[in-house]
Design a protein around this motif. Structure first.
Motif, PDB file in Angstrom:
ATOM      1  N   LEU A 139       0.861  -1.185   0.000  1.00  0.00           N
ATOM      2  CA  LEU A 139       0.000   0.000   0.000  1.00  0.00           C
ATOM      3  C   LEU A 139       0.894   1.230   0.000  1.00  0.00           C
ATOM      4  CD1 LEU A 139      -2.970   1.117   0.322  1.00  0.00           C
ATOM      5  CD2 LEU A 139      -2.459   1.295   2.764  1.00  0.00           C
ATOM      6  N   GLU A 140       0.665   2.126  -0.923  1.00  0.00           N
ATOM      7  CA  GLU A 140       1.435   3.359  -0.977  1.00  0.00           C
ATOM      8  C   GLU A 140       0.486   4.529  -1.193  1.00  0.00           C
ATOM      9  OE1 GLU A 140       4.173   3.246  -4.206  1.00  0.00           O
ATOM     10  OE2 GLU A 140       2.613   3.341  -5.758  1.00  0.00           O
ATOM     11  N   GLY A 141       0.987   5.737  -0.954  1.00  0.00           N
ATOM     12  CA  GLY A 141       0.123   6.895  -1.130  1.00  0.00           C
ATOM     13  C   GLY A 141       0.892   8.196  -1.074  1.00  0.00           C
ATOM     14  N   ILE A 199      -4.811  -3.039  -7.464  1.00  0.00           N
ATOM     15  CA  ILE A 199      -5.970  -3.753  -6.950  1.00  0.00           C
ATOM     16  C   ILE A 199      -7.066  -2.768  -6.549  1.00  0.00           C
ATOM     17  CG2 ILE A 199      -6.810  -5.257  -5.084  1.00  0.00           C
ATOM     18  CD1 ILE A 199      -4.002  -6.488  -4.998  1.00  0.00           C
ATOM     19  N   TRP A 200      -6.641  -1.658  -5.967  1.00  0.00           N
ATOM     20  CA  TRP A 200      -7.602  -0.658  -5.451  1.00  0.00           C
ATOM     21  C   TRP A 200      -6.916   0.689  -5.399  1.00  0.00           C
ATOM     22  CZ3 TRP A 200      -6.655   2.183  -1.025  1.00  0.00           C
ATOM     23  CH2 TRP A 200      -7.707   2.964  -0.528  1.00  0.00           C
ATOM     24  N   ALA A 201      -7.673   1.749  -5.628  1.00  0.00           N
ATOM     25  CA  ALA A 201      -7.144   3.106  -5.496  1.00  0.00           C
ATOM     26  C   ALA A 201      -8.278   4.034  -5.092  1.00  0.00           C
ATOM     27  CB  ALA A 201      -6.498   3.579  -6.796  1.00  0.00           C
ATOM     28  N   GLU A 202      -7.940   5.040  -4.318  1.00  0.00           N
ATOM     29  CA  GLU A 202      -8.961   5.997  -3.857  1.00  0.00           C
ATOM     30  C   GLU A 202      -8.313   7.336  -3.587  1.00  0.00           C
ATOM     31  OE1 GLU A 202     -12.080   7.128  -4.025  1.00  0.00           O
ATOM     32  OE2 GLU A 202     -12.697   5.129  -3.324  1.00  0.00           O
ATOM     33  N   LYS A 203      -9.116   8.402  -3.741  1.00  0.00           N
ATOM     34  CA  LYS A 203      -8.664   9.763  -3.456  1.00  0.00           C
ATOM     35  C   LYS A 203      -9.584  10.360  -2.392  1.00  0.00           C
ATOM     36  CE  LYS A 203      -9.753  12.950  -6.390  1.00  0.00           C
ATOM     37  NZ  LYS A 203      -9.798  13.729  -7.652  1.00  0.00           N
ATOM     38  N   TYR A 204      -8.982  11.022  -1.413  1.00  0.00           N
ATOM     39  CA  TYR A 204      -9.745  11.645  -0.335  1.00  0.00           C
ATOM     40  C   TYR A 204      -9.421  13.141  -0.287  1.00  0.00           C
ATOM     41  CZ  TYR A 204      -9.985   6.760   1.178  1.00  0.00           C
ATOM     42  OH  TYR A 204     -10.178   5.400   1.229  1.00  0.00           O
ATOM     43  N   ASP A 205     -10.431  13.979  -0.456  1.00  0.00           N
ATOM     44  CA  ASP A 205     -10.269  15.426  -0.318  1.00  0.00           C
ATOM     45  C   ASP A 205     -10.983  15.859   0.959  1.00  0.00           C
ATOM     46  OD1 ASP A 205      -8.801  16.022  -2.660  1.00  0.00           O
ATOM     47  OD2 ASP A 205     -10.612  15.785  -3.859  1.00  0.00           O
ATOM     48  N   ARG A 206     -10.249  16.495   1.863  1.00  0.00           N
ATOM     49  CA  ARG A 206     -10.831  16.872   3.147  1.00  0.00           C
ATOM     50  C   ARG A 206     -10.363  18.264   3.575  1.00  0.00           C
ATOM     51  NH1 ARG A 206     -12.956  12.744   1.964  1.00  0.00           N
ATOM     52  NH2 ARG A 206     -13.432  10.914   3.256  1.00  0.00           N
ATOM     53  N   ASN A 207     -11.175  18.861   4.473  1.00  0.00           N
ATOM     54  CA  ASN A 207     -10.764  20.114   5.114  1.00  0.00           C
ATOM     55  C   ASN A 207      -9.800  19.781   6.241  1.00  0.00           C
ATOM     56  OD1 ASN A 207     -12.258  22.039   3.620  1.00  0.00           O
ATOM     57  ND2 ASN A 207     -14.120  21.422   4.711  1.00  0.00           N
ATOM     58  N   LEU A 208      -8.746  20.567   6.349  1.00  0.00           N
ATOM     59  CA  LEU A 208      -7.722  20.318   7.361  1.00  0.00           C
ATOM     60  C   LEU A 208      -8.040  21.178   8.580  1.00  0.00           C
ATOM     61  CD1 LEU A 208      -5.145  18.676   7.785  1.00  0.00           C
ATOM     62  CD2 LEU A 208      -3.840  20.612   6.917  1.00  0.00           C
ATOM     63  N   GLU A 209      -8.961  20.691   9.415  1.00  0.00           N
ATOM     64  CA  GLU A 209      -9.360  21.426  10.614  1.00  0.00           C
ATOM     65  C   GLU A 209      -8.703  20.789  11.836  1.00  0.00           C
ATOM     66  OE1 GLU A 209     -13.581  21.255  10.348  1.00  0.00           O
ATOM     67  OE2 GLU A 209     -13.689  22.738   8.726  1.00  0.00           O
ATOM     68  N   ILE A 256      -5.471  13.270  -0.185  1.00  0.00           N
ATOM     69  CA  ILE A 256      -4.741  12.042   0.126  1.00  0.00           C
ATOM     70  C   ILE A 256      -5.074  10.996  -0.927  1.00  0.00           C
ATOM     71  CG2 ILE A 256      -4.378  10.224   1.834  1.00  0.00           C
ATOM     72  CD1 ILE A 256      -5.254  12.292   3.958  1.00  0.00           C
ATOM     73  N   ASN A 257      -4.048  10.491  -1.593  1.00  0.00           N
ATOM     74  CA  ASN A 257      -4.203   9.409  -2.566  1.00  0.00           C
ATOM     75  C   ASN A 257      -3.616   8.138  -1.980  1.00  0.00           C
ATOM     76  OD1 ASN A 257      -5.262  10.649  -5.171  1.00  0.00           O
ATOM     77  ND2 ASN A 257      -3.551  12.006  -4.711  1.00  0.00           N
ATOM     78  N   ALA A 258      -4.320   7.040  -2.172  1.00  0.00           N
ATOM     79  CA  ALA A 258      -3.826   5.743  -1.692  1.00  0.00           C
ATOM     80  C   ALA A 258      -4.087   4.695  -2.753  1.00  0.00           C
ATOM     81  CB  ALA A 258      -4.508   5.361  -0.387  1.00  0.00           C
TER      82      ALA A 258
END
Length: 577
Positions: free
Chosen positions: A249-251, A275-285, A262-264
């Motif tokens: 697993l890398e990101g 096998i799998w990939a996902e992107k997470y966009d979040r507020n940095l609070e 965050i990309n993983a």
């Protein structure tokens, strides 16, 4: 001075001081013979570096842990006829090399492990075990975590049994035991211009390593080994080979203002395929809250992806090379079709796995679920007593003492559905939910336990919705939607119940339980003609279906739900017998 990661071999002589007091000349002669004729030649042959002799022992380093352990075994075999007994340990860790000697935490850990090795034995750390267990044929005994002075976390240790290696290699092949898959989590790359965000990238990586370590069926490469690749862009296939891991697993993490991306991605080590990939966009609070959220999201998403990858891998293996773990995987893949033929094939495989390993908790629990599928649908008996067989396997799984939440939740579910011990079943399922690291399947089956037992409908909905939020790609999503629909029906919301039951039918149009659920919900919503169409499908899928068989085989404690389902089946004209 140079700082690096290295494979450390350390050794000393058991009872050396007392031996010197009793027979100085004999002890010195024996040690000299071992040193000159075994230790030095073996280290040189293995291309290792003999750092120093330490009176009654030695310290050496090697390029790989495999070479280090092979050398340790060769030395122990070489001194078998010597009057002295040696203890040895192998560890991979950080060291500082000043050109003459090596120092650091890695040496401290190796020294501690050497101290707990048996006379004539070898002790290795968890990092070493993860890399050699499939490469060096030996018996590895888990001796638990060991406290090491000035090291914050305990160090996992294993004893290596190599005495009968040669005999075993020449003997006929024995029954194969299960081999757990392994994963390495590489340090997430900090793509931000701000170097201070490095701690956030490392924190995410460490949290994911910790979370994955709670998956009992998976070996996770330790942080020290994974972080040796920090700041590099290594070939995943090389990482897989060097760390002896099946998955990587890398990101990356990129911060821009108050936002973070965050990309993983999960990759197969041998091929490097995604096998799998996902992107997470979040507020940095709240940075710690964000770390927790991302960690749980990644774990919930990759757990079913890893399971699916393992199932596909097992299907590619020749039948004669299957171990108990592979047999169990192949069986699991046949469980989700919910038909008698595939179920029988699955039970055949589960029983073969249990024959290889009688205390294999996962095989016991899944096999018990296989029997539940049969007796809860009134299928032909696989055994003389499918209800008793399912309950017995569930109890055996519990008695193994496994804390795997999948084992616990399936065992609890079967005890509830068989009415063998509803109270123990509920307690076991609730234990699984309590310790669940974030596995969607556990939330699904656990919520179903709460629904069908009639214990707590609100908690049932909570857990089923939690499963839906973290693992929408779970292979049992069709069951999740159906049970969530029935839970909402019990909660007095037939509109939402119909919405979820329809989603279940979309995913699996011929699943009997899903069809029974949608019929019940449609009758409640006064859509009788539409419900009759689904009855036609149900009796075409299960030609022997009848209300009598449904009442006898559906052994749920939630009588309110059962009576709604029986009444709906009667209203649409289902056969009584």
């Amino acid at each position: 001075m140079e700082r690096r990661l290295t494979a450390i071999l350390i050794s000393d002589i058991v009872g050396y001081t007392k031996l010197m007091e009793e027979d100085t000349e004999g002890t010195v002669a024996a040690w000299s013979d071992a040193r000159d004729n075994v230790v030095e030649p073996q280290i040189e042959s293995a291309s290792g570096r003999l750092v120093k002799f330490m009176g009654d022992g030695f310290l050496a380093e090697f390029g790989t842990v495999q070479t280090a352990l092979e050398c340790a075994i060769a030395i122990q075999n070489g001194v078998e006829s010597n009057s002295l007994n040696f203890r040895m340990a192998v560890h991979m860790g950080d060291i500082i090399d000043d050109g003459k000697d090596i120092y650091g935490e890695g040496i401290n850990i190796a020294s501690r492990l050497e101290g707990i090795a048996e006379p004539g034995g070898i002790c290795i750390s968890g990092d070493v075990y993860n890399q050699v267990r499939n490469r060096i044929t030996a018996e590895y005994e888990d001796i638990g975590p060991q406290e090491v002075k000035n090291v914050a976390e305990p160090v996992q240790a294993y004893s290596v049994r190599f005495e009968n290696l040669k005999k075993e290699q020449g003997a006929p092949a024995e029954l194969k035991k299960k081999e757990k898959p392994s994963i390495a989590v590489l340090p997430f790359n900090n793509m931000s211009a701000d170097p201070e965000q490095e701690y956030f990238s490392d924190g995410i990586t460490e949290d994911i390593i910790t979370a994955l370590s709670h998956l009992r069926w998976l070996n996770v490469i330790a942080r020290n080994s994974s972080f040796s690749y920090k700041g590099q862009s290594p070939d995943i296939r090389k990482v897989s080979e060097e760390l002896n891991c099946r998955y990587v697993l890398e990101g990356s993490i990129q911060k821009a203002g108050a936002r973070v991306r965050i990309n993983a991605q999960l990759l197969e080590g041998e091929s490097g395929n995604h096998i799998w990939a996902e992107k997470y966009d979040r507020n940095l609070e709240d940075i710690f809250e964000l770390q927790d959220e991302i960690t749980l999201s990644v774990l919930g998403a990759i757990e079913p992806s890893l399971r699916s990858a393992e199932i596909e891998r097992s299907k590619r293996k020749p039948p004669d090379s299957l171990d108990a773990y592979d047999l169990c995987l192949r069986a699991i893949s046949s469980m989700y079709s919910f038909n008698p033929s595939d179920n029988s094939k699955a039970l055949d495989l589960f029983h073969k796995a249990i024959e290889l390993e009688p205390d294999y908790a996962e095989a016991l629990a899944y096999a018990s679920w296989g029997y539940e599928q049969r007796f809860n649908r009134g299928w032909d008996q696989y055994s003389d007593d499918d209800i008793g067989s399912g309950a017995d396997l569930a109890l055996r799984a519990i008695r193994t003492g496994s804390e795997d939440p999948i084992v616990l939740v399936l065992s609890g579910f079967v005890l509830i559905m068989s009415s063998a011990d509803v109270q123990l079943g509920l307690l076991t399922a609730k234990r699984a939910l309590k310790i669940n690291p974030n596995i969607g399947f556990v939330y699904t089956i656990g919520g179903t336990c709460l629904l069908y037992s009639g214990d707590d409908n609100i908690e049932a909905i909570k857990n089923l919705e939690l499963s839906l939020s973290i693992s929408p790609r779970d292979p049992t999503a069709f069951a999740l939607y159906a049970n969530l629909g029935l839970a909402y029906l019990e909660n007095g919301d037939p509109i939402k119940a119909e919405e979820y039951c329809n989603k279940s039918i979309e995913l699996y149009p011929s699943w009997d339980t899903g069809l029974q659920g949608i019929i019940t919900v449609l009758v409640t919503n006064r859509k009788l003609e539409e419900a009759k169409l689904f009855l036609q499908r149900l009796v075409s899928v299960d030609k022997s279906f009848s209300i009598k068989r449904f009442e006898e085989s559906t052994r749920i404690g939630n009588q309110s739900l059962k009576s709604k389902m029986v009444d709906a089946l009667r209203q649409v004209g289902a056969p009584e017998t």
